[in-house]
Design a protein around this motif. Sequence first.
Motif, PDB file in Angstrom:
ATOM      1  N   GLU A  59       1.103  -1.335   0.011  1.00 33.10           N
ATOM      2  CA  GLU A  59       0.037  -0.078  -0.097  1.00 33.10           C
ATOM      3  C   GLU A  59       0.718   1.109   0.046  1.00 33.10           C
ATOM      4  OE1 GLU A  59      -3.833   0.854   2.358  1.00 33.10           O
ATOM      5  OE2 GLU A  59      -2.212   1.544   3.688  1.00 33.10           O
ATOM      6  N   ASP A  90      -9.630   9.138   8.287  1.00 30.31           N
ATOM      7  CA  ASP A  90      -8.605   8.951   9.084  1.00 30.31           C
ATOM      8  C   ASP A  90      -8.580   9.763  10.333  1.00 30.31           C
ATOM      9  OD1 ASP A  90      -6.127   8.501  10.332  1.00 30.31           O
ATOM     10  OD2 ASP A  90      -4.891   9.651   8.702  1.00 30.31           O
ATOM     11  N   LYS A 131      -7.618   5.638   6.714  1.00 35.89           N
ATOM     12  CA  LYS A 131      -7.434   6.435   5.393  1.00 35.89           C
ATOM     13  C   LYS A 131      -8.280   7.327   5.406  1.00 35.89           C
ATOM     14  CE  LYS A 131      -3.720   3.951   3.967  1.00 35.89           C
ATOM     15  NZ  LYS A 131      -3.316   3.463   5.308  1.00 35.89           N
ATOM     16  N   SER A 132      -7.833   8.590   4.439  1.00 37.00           N
ATOM     17  CA  SER A 132      -8.886   9.657   4.398  1.00 37.00           C
ATOM     18  C   SER A 132      -9.940   9.047   3.480  1.00 37.00           C
ATOM     19  CB  SER A 132      -8.140  10.648   3.492  1.00 37.00           C
ATOM     20  OG  SER A 132      -6.992  11.421   4.293  1.00 37.00           O
ATOM     21  N   ARG A 146      -9.146  14.921   5.194  1.00 37.11           N
ATOM     22  CA  ARG A 146      -9.967  14.040   6.413  1.00 37.11           C
ATOM     23  C   ARG A 146     -11.188  14.910   6.748  1.00 37.11           C
ATOM     24  NH1 ARG A 146      -5.937  13.926   9.234  1.00 37.11           N
ATOM     25  NH2 ARG A 146      -6.319  15.832  10.703  1.00 37.11           N
ATOM     26  N   PRO A 176     -11.852   2.191   4.787  1.00 37.19           N
ATOM     27  CA  PRO A 176     -11.117   3.522   5.010  1.00 37.19           C
ATOM     28  C   PRO A 176     -10.866   3.719   6.851  1.00 37.19           C
ATOM     29  CG  PRO A 176     -12.260   4.072   3.117  1.00 37.19           C
ATOM     30  CD  PRO A 176     -12.957   2.890   3.872  1.00 37.19           C
ATOM     31  N   ARG A 230       0.692   4.098  -2.716  1.00 38.26           N
ATOM     32  CA  ARG A 230       0.614   5.378  -2.684  1.00 38.26           C
ATOM     33  C   ARG A 230       1.579   6.271  -3.015  1.00 38.26           C
ATOM     34  NH1 ARG A 230      -0.649   6.530   3.593  1.00 38.26           N
ATOM     35  NH2 ARG A 230      -1.054   8.447   2.599  1.00 38.26           N
ATOM     36  N   ASN A 250      -7.283   3.420  -1.932  1.00 44.84           N
ATOM     37  CA  ASN A 250      -5.846   4.200  -1.942  1.00 44.84           C
ATOM     38  C   ASN A 250      -6.281   5.498  -2.862  1.00 44.84           C
ATOM     39  OD1 ASN A 250      -3.563   3.202  -0.259  1.00 44.84           O
ATOM     40  ND2 ASN A 250      -4.627   1.141  -1.045  1.00 44.84           N
ATOM     41  N   ASP A 258      -8.172   7.691  -0.779  1.00 40.29           N
ATOM     42  CA  ASP A 258      -7.065   8.452   0.291  1.00 40.29           C
ATOM     43  C   ASP A 258      -6.267   9.672  -0.475  1.00 40.29           C
ATOM     44  OD1 ASP A 258      -5.550   8.512   2.786  1.00 40.29           O
ATOM     45  OD2 ASP A 258      -3.863   7.591   1.617  1.00 40.29           O
ATOM     46  N   ASN A 259      -5.733   9.380  -1.410  1.00 41.57           N
ATOM     47  CA  ASN A 259      -4.884  10.332  -2.268  1.00 41.57           C
ATOM     48  C   ASN A 259      -5.759  11.582  -2.828  1.00 41.57           C
ATOM     49  OD1 ASN A 259      -1.920   9.480  -2.416  1.00 41.57           O
ATOM     50  ND2 ASN A 259      -3.160   7.656  -2.432  1.00 41.57           N
TER      51      ASN A 259
END
Length: 272
Positions: free
Chosen positions: A20, A175, A171-172, A245, A166, A24, A237, A240-241
Amino acid sequence: MIWVWIALAPILGGLVYGGERVLRARMQRRQGPPFLQPFYDMFKLLDKRTLIVHAPHALLGVAHFFVLWFTVAAIFLGWNLLYIVFLHLFAQMLLILAGYSVRSAYSHLGANRELLMLIAYEPILILVAVGFYLQSGSFDIAQIVRGGGYLVHMPLLFAALAMIVPIKVKKSPFDVGEAHQEIVGGVEIEYSGLFYEFLYMARFLEYIFIYSFVFIFAGVSYGLGAALVAGVFLLVNLVDNATARVRTMHMVKIIYAVALSLSIVNIMWIVL
Protein backbone atom coordinates in the motif's frame (compact mmCIF):
# COMPACT_ATOMS: atom_id res chain seq x y z
CA MET A 1 -1.52 -25.68 6.15
CA ILE A 2 -4.15 -23.39 7.62
CA TRP A 3 -2.12 -23.06 10.83
CA VAL A 4 0.86 -21.85 8.78
CA TRP A 5 -1.31 -19.06 7.32
CA ILE A 6 -2.50 -18.17 10.83
CA ALA A 7 1.08 -18.02 12.12
CA LEU A 8 2.12 -15.87 9.16
CA ALA A 9 -0.93 -13.55 9.33
CA PRO A 10 1.02 -10.57 10.78
CA ILE A 11 3.66 -10.99 8.06
CA LEU A 12 0.99 -11.22 5.36
CA GLY A 13 -0.61 -8.04 6.72
CA GLY A 14 2.79 -6.36 6.74
CA LEU A 15 3.25 -7.22 3.06
CA VAL A 16 -0.16 -5.69 2.27
CA TYR A 17 0.78 -2.58 4.25
CA GLY A 18 4.12 -2.34 2.47
CA GLY A 19 2.46 -2.72 -0.91
CA GLU A 20 0.00 0.00 0.00
CA ARG A 21 2.81 2.44 0.87
CA VAL A 22 4.52 1.73 -2.46
CA LEU A 23 1.22 2.20 -4.33
CA ARG A 24 0.49 5.51 -2.59
CA ALA A 25 3.99 6.75 -3.43
CA ARG A 26 3.50 5.92 -7.10
CA MET A 27 0.11 7.67 -7.11
CA GLN A 28 1.81 10.76 -5.69
CA ARG A 29 4.71 10.51 -8.18
CA ARG A 30 7.40 10.12 -5.55
CA GLN A 31 9.99 7.46 -4.78
CA GLY A 32 8.48 6.33 -1.49
CA PRO A 33 9.72 3.58 0.85
CA PRO A 34 10.79 0.08 -0.23
CA PHE A 35 8.24 -2.73 -0.25
CA LEU A 36 9.63 -4.27 2.96
CA GLN A 37 9.77 -0.99 4.89
CA PRO A 38 7.19 -2.12 7.51
CA PHE A 39 9.52 -4.94 8.54
CA TYR A 40 12.52 -2.61 8.64
CA ASP A 41 10.46 -0.41 10.95
CA MET A 42 9.75 -3.39 13.19
CA PHE A 43 13.45 -4.16 13.56
CA LYS A 44 14.17 -0.50 14.33
CA LEU A 45 11.52 -0.50 17.05
CA LEU A 46 13.29 -3.41 18.76
CA ASP A 47 16.36 -1.18 19.14
CA LYS A 48 14.38 1.69 20.66
CA ARG A 49 14.25 2.26 24.38
CA THR A 50 10.97 0.94 25.81
CA LEU A 51 9.26 3.31 28.26
CA ILE A 52 6.25 2.08 30.23
CA VAL A 53 3.68 4.48 31.72
CA HIS A 54 2.27 1.69 33.90
CA ALA A 55 1.85 -2.07 33.58
CA PRO A 56 -1.91 -2.20 32.73
CA HIS A 57 -1.37 0.27 29.85
CA ALA A 58 1.37 -1.91 28.38
CA LEU A 59 -0.56 -5.16 28.92
CA LEU A 60 -3.71 -3.78 27.30
CA GLY A 61 -1.73 -2.98 24.15
CA VAL A 62 -0.26 -6.49 24.04
CA ALA A 63 -3.68 -8.05 24.71
CA HIS A 64 -5.17 -5.98 21.87
CA PHE A 65 -2.66 -7.53 19.46
CA PHE A 66 -3.17 -11.14 20.58
CA VAL A 67 -6.99 -10.93 20.64
CA LEU A 68 -6.88 -9.43 17.14
CA TRP A 69 -4.56 -12.23 16.02
CA PHE A 70 -6.99 -14.77 17.50
CA THR A 71 -9.82 -13.05 15.61
CA VAL A 72 -7.96 -13.40 12.31
CA ALA A 73 -7.24 -17.05 13.16
CA ALA A 74 -10.98 -17.60 13.69
CA ILE A 75 -11.63 -16.20 10.19
CA PHE A 76 -9.08 -18.55 8.62
CA LEU A 77 -10.61 -21.50 10.51
CA GLY A 78 -14.09 -20.65 9.20
CA TRP A 79 -15.75 -19.98 12.57
CA ASN A 80 -18.98 -18.11 13.32
CA LEU A 81 -18.87 -14.70 11.61
CA LEU A 82 -20.99 -12.98 14.24
CA TYR A 83 -18.71 -14.20 17.03
CA ILE A 84 -15.74 -12.95 15.02
CA VAL A 85 -17.29 -9.46 14.85
CA PHE A 86 -17.72 -9.47 18.64
CA LEU A 87 -14.16 -10.73 19.15
CA HIS A 88 -12.92 -7.84 17.07
CA LEU A 89 -15.07 -5.49 19.16
CA PHE A 90 -13.39 -6.85 22.30
CA ALA A 91 -9.93 -6.28 20.79
CA GLN A 92 -10.80 -2.67 19.98
CA MET A 93 -12.22 -2.07 23.45
CA LEU A 94 -8.89 -3.19 24.95
CA LEU A 95 -7.12 -0.53 22.88
CA ILE A 96 -9.65 2.12 23.87
CA LEU A 97 -9.25 1.24 27.56
CA ALA A 98 -5.49 1.54 27.12
CA GLY A 99 -5.98 5.07 25.80
CA TYR A 100 -8.13 6.03 28.76
CA SER A 101 -5.73 4.46 31.29
CA VAL A 102 -3.09 7.22 30.99
CA ARG A 103 -3.24 10.94 31.71
CA SER A 104 -2.19 12.16 28.26
CA ALA A 105 -4.81 14.44 26.71
CA TYR A 106 -3.79 13.22 23.25
CA SER A 107 -4.31 9.61 24.31
CA HIS A 108 -7.77 10.45 25.68
CA LEU A 109 -8.73 12.25 22.48
CA GLY A 110 -7.49 9.31 20.46
CA ALA A 111 -9.52 6.90 22.59
CA ASN A 112 -12.62 9.07 22.15
CA ARG A 113 -12.16 8.98 18.39
CA GLU A 114 -11.49 5.24 18.34
CA LEU A 115 -14.76 4.79 20.23
CA LEU A 116 -16.66 6.91 17.71
CA MET A 117 -15.08 4.97 14.87
CA LEU A 118 -16.23 1.77 16.56
CA ILE A 119 -19.77 3.15 16.86
CA ALA A 120 -19.69 3.99 13.15
CA TYR A 121 -18.47 0.74 11.60
CA GLU A 122 -19.60 -1.96 14.06
CA PRO A 123 -23.31 -1.90 13.04
CA ILE A 124 -22.25 -2.30 9.40
CA LEU A 125 -20.17 -5.40 10.20
CA ILE A 126 -23.08 -6.91 12.14
CA LEU A 127 -25.52 -6.24 9.31
CA VAL A 128 -23.09 -7.75 6.79
CA ALA A 129 -22.94 -10.89 8.96
CA VAL A 130 -26.75 -10.93 9.13
CA GLY A 131 -26.93 -10.59 5.35
CA PHE A 132 -24.65 -13.61 4.89
CA TYR A 133 -26.83 -15.57 7.32
CA LEU A 134 -30.00 -14.73 5.41
CA GLN A 135 -28.40 -15.81 2.13
CA SER A 136 -26.53 -18.93 3.28
CA GLY A 137 -28.54 -20.02 6.33
CA SER A 138 -25.47 -19.99 8.55
CA PHE A 139 -23.08 -17.62 10.31
CA ASP A 140 -20.19 -20.06 9.84
CA ILE A 141 -17.65 -18.78 7.33
CA ALA A 142 -16.90 -22.33 6.21
CA GLN A 143 -20.54 -22.67 5.16
CA ILE A 144 -20.83 -19.15 3.72
CA VAL A 145 -17.90 -19.55 1.32
CA ARG A 146 -19.49 -22.68 -0.15
CA GLY A 147 -22.26 -20.51 -1.56
CA GLY A 148 -22.27 -17.77 -4.13
CA GLY A 149 -24.21 -14.93 -5.65
CA TYR A 150 -23.64 -12.63 -2.69
CA LEU A 151 -22.74 -9.69 -4.89
CA VAL A 152 -26.00 -10.13 -6.78
CA HIS A 153 -28.19 -10.31 -3.68
CA MET A 154 -26.13 -8.06 -1.36
CA PRO A 155 -24.71 -5.25 -3.54
CA LEU A 156 -25.72 -2.49 -1.11
CA LEU A 157 -24.16 -4.35 1.81
CA PHE A 158 -20.96 -4.67 -0.22
CA ALA A 159 -21.03 -0.92 -0.92
CA ALA A 160 -21.56 -0.24 2.80
CA LEU A 161 -18.63 -2.51 3.67
CA ALA A 162 -16.42 -0.71 1.14
CA MET A 163 -17.32 2.58 2.84
CA ILE A 164 -16.04 1.43 6.24
CA VAL A 165 -12.78 -0.05 4.94
CA PRO A 166 -11.03 3.38 5.13
CA ILE A 167 -12.06 3.60 8.80
CA LYS A 168 -10.47 0.25 9.61
CA VAL A 169 -7.24 0.92 7.72
CA LYS A 170 -7.23 4.60 8.81
CA LYS A 171 -7.30 6.26 5.43
CA SER A 172 -8.86 9.53 4.30
CA PRO A 173 -11.55 10.71 4.45
CA PHE A 174 -11.99 8.74 7.70
CA ASP A 175 -8.48 8.90 9.16
CA VAL A 176 -9.66 10.44 12.42
CA GLY A 177 -8.23 7.95 14.94
CA GLU A 178 -4.60 9.01 14.52
CA ALA A 179 -4.78 12.41 12.82
CA HIS A 180 -1.10 13.24 13.33
CA GLN A 181 -1.64 16.93 12.60
CA GLU A 182 -4.12 17.18 15.50
CA ILE A 183 -3.57 14.53 18.18
CA VAL A 184 -0.05 13.22 17.45
CA GLY A 185 -0.99 9.58 16.90
CA GLY A 186 -3.89 9.42 19.30
CA VAL A 187 -4.24 6.33 21.46
CA GLU A 188 -0.76 5.08 20.47
CA ILE A 189 1.06 8.19 21.69
CA GLU A 190 2.28 6.80 25.03
CA TYR A 191 3.64 3.54 23.59
CA SER A 192 7.28 3.08 22.63
CA GLY A 193 9.79 0.41 21.68
CA LEU A 194 8.63 -3.17 22.02
CA PHE A 195 5.09 -2.31 23.13
CA TYR A 196 4.55 0.07 20.23
CA GLU A 197 5.67 -2.75 17.95
CA PHE A 198 2.69 -4.82 19.12
CA LEU A 199 0.36 -1.99 18.05
CA TYR A 200 2.26 -1.66 14.78
CA MET A 201 1.74 -5.36 14.04
CA ALA A 202 -1.92 -5.07 15.11
CA ARG A 203 -2.32 -2.59 12.26
CA PHE A 204 -1.17 -5.31 9.86
CA LEU A 205 -3.83 -7.67 11.25
CA GLU A 206 -6.53 -5.05 10.75
CA TYR A 207 -5.84 -5.22 7.01
CA ILE A 208 -6.32 -8.99 7.02
CA PHE A 209 -9.49 -8.67 9.11
CA ILE A 210 -11.39 -6.15 7.00
CA TYR A 211 -10.27 -7.42 3.59
CA SER A 212 -11.34 -10.93 4.64
CA PHE A 213 -14.91 -9.62 4.76
CA VAL A 214 -14.47 -8.31 1.22
CA PHE A 215 -13.10 -11.69 0.11
CA ILE A 216 -16.06 -13.62 1.59
CA PHE A 217 -18.44 -11.80 -0.77
CA ALA A 218 -17.02 -13.90 -3.61
CA GLY A 219 -18.23 -17.11 -1.99
CA VAL A 220 -16.81 -20.20 -3.64
CA SER A 221 -14.95 -18.23 -6.35
CA TYR A 222 -11.48 -17.46 -4.98
CA GLY A 223 -10.48 -15.69 -8.19
CA LEU A 224 -13.40 -13.29 -7.82
CA GLY A 225 -12.47 -12.82 -4.16
CA ALA A 226 -8.94 -11.80 -5.08
CA ALA A 227 -10.32 -9.39 -7.68
CA LEU A 228 -12.72 -7.84 -5.16
CA VAL A 229 -9.93 -7.35 -2.62
CA ALA A 230 -7.65 -5.82 -5.25
CA GLY A 231 -10.43 -3.53 -6.50
CA VAL A 232 -11.40 -2.27 -3.05
CA PHE A 233 -7.71 -1.92 -2.12
CA LEU A 234 -7.10 0.27 -5.17
CA LEU A 235 -10.29 2.29 -4.63
CA VAL A 236 -9.47 2.99 -0.97
CA ASN A 237 -6.03 4.30 -1.89
CA LEU A 238 -7.38 6.40 -4.75
CA VAL A 239 -9.89 8.02 -2.39
CA ASP A 240 -7.19 8.45 0.25
CA ASN A 241 -5.02 10.39 -2.19
CA ALA A 242 -7.90 12.50 -3.50
CA THR A 243 -9.76 13.55 -0.34
CA ALA A 244 -9.10 15.35 2.92
CA ARG A 245 -9.97 14.02 6.36
CA VAL A 246 -13.45 14.86 7.59
CA ARG A 247 -14.35 15.76 11.17
CA THR A 248 -15.13 12.89 13.52
CA MET A 249 -18.84 13.59 13.84
CA HIS A 250 -19.12 14.09 10.10
CA MET A 251 -17.65 10.59 9.66
CA VAL A 252 -20.33 9.10 11.94
CA LYS A 253 -23.11 11.03 10.16
CA ILE A 254 -21.88 9.95 6.72
CA ILE A 255 -21.66 6.29 7.70
CA TYR A 256 -25.06 6.29 9.39
CA ALA A 257 -26.77 8.30 6.65
CA VAL A 258 -25.35 6.35 3.72
CA ALA A 259 -23.74 3.03 4.70
CA LEU A 260 -26.22 2.10 7.43
CA SER A 261 -29.17 3.08 5.23
CA LEU A 262 -27.84 0.98 2.34
CA SER A 263 -27.35 -1.97 4.68
CA ILE A 264 -30.87 -1.79 6.11
CA VAL A 265 -32.43 -1.47 2.64
CA ASN A 266 -30.45 -4.52 1.44
CA ILE A 267 -31.50 -6.58 4.48
CA MET A 268 -35.15 -5.68 3.89
CA TRP A 269 -34.76 -6.56 0.20
CA ILE A 270 -33.40 -10.03 1.10
CA VAL A 271 -36.13 -10.66 3.66
CA LEU A 272 -38.97 -9.54 1.40
